[in-house]
Design a protein around this motif. Structure first.
Motif, mmCIF file in Angstrom:
data_model
loop_
_atom_site.group_PDB
_atom_site.id
_atom_site.type_symbol
_atom_site.label_atom_id
_atom_site.label_comp_id
_atom_site.label_asym_id
_atom_site.label_seq_id
_atom_site.Cartn_x
_atom_site.Cartn_y
_atom_site.Cartn_z
ATOM 1 N N ASP A 20 0.954 -1.255 0.009
ATOM 2 C CA ASP A 20 0.072 -0.031 -0.115
ATOM 3 C C ASP A 20 0.928 1.303 -0.004
ATOM 4 O O ASP A 20 0.551 2.336 -0.656
ATOM 5 C CB ASP A 20 -0.910 -0.014 1.186
ATOM 6 C CG ASP A 20 -1.891 1.301 1.085
ATOM 7 O OD1 ASP A 20 -2.654 1.537 0.299
ATOM 8 O OD2 ASP A 20 -1.809 1.859 2.386
ATOM 9 N N ARG A 77 1.124 4.051 -2.794
ATOM 10 C CA ARG A 77 0.596 5.445 -2.632
ATOM 11 C C ARG A 77 1.789 6.502 -3.219
ATOM 12 O O ARG A 77 1.661 7.388 -3.638
ATOM 13 C CB ARG A 77 0.084 5.542 -1.403
ATOM 14 C CG ARG A 77 -1.464 5.173 -0.944
ATOM 15 C CD ARG A 77 -2.111 5.275 0.296
ATOM 16 N NE ARG A 77 -1.327 4.885 1.234
ATOM 17 C CZ ARG A 77 -0.975 5.249 2.614
ATOM 18 N NH1 ARG A 77 -1.549 6.269 2.573
ATOM 19 N NH2 ARG A 77 -0.521 4.425 3.466
ATOM 20 N N LYS A 132 1.936 6.783 -6.970
ATOM 21 C CA LYS A 132 0.918 7.688 -7.374
ATOM 22 C C LYS A 132 1.070 9.125 -7.068
ATOM 23 O O LYS A 132 1.044 9.854 -7.805
ATOM 24 C CB LYS A 132 -0.562 7.158 -6.748
ATOM 25 C CG LYS A 132 -1.169 5.897 -7.288
ATOM 26 C CD LYS A 132 -2.356 5.715 -6.752
ATOM 27 C CE LYS A 132 -2.875 4.222 -7.298
ATOM 28 N NZ LYS A 132 -3.986 3.750 -6.566
#
Length: 77
Positions: free
Chosen positions: A40, A44, A47
């Motif tokens: 995760d 993230r 991104k």
């Protein structure tokens, strides 16, 4: 320096060598595989890097357009 840049720096650096992962931790399980938490975070961060790069490019483009407009304005004087 962003988290993404920091990780890339150490991944590609000549002096700092990869020694392994800390198993049974928050980021790697007992088999040395990434945990969902790490996946995760990496997702993230990736991104966020894309968004930051797009914003940086947009700021650069706006600066160049402003300079161009300023030059044109000054030439008309």
């Amino acid at each position: 320096m962003s988290v993404y840049d920091w990780s890339q720096f150490y991944e590609k650096h000549e002096t700092y060598q990869f020694m392994g992962v800390l198993i049974n931790s928050k980021y790697y399980d007992e088999n040395g595989e990434e945990t969902d938490v790490r996946k995760d975070i990496v997702e993230r961060a990736s991104k966020a890097k894309i968004i930051a790069d797009k914003e940086k490019e947009a700021r650069k483009k706006a600066r160049l357009e402003k300079r161009k407009a300023d030059r044109e304005k000054n030439m008309k004087k």
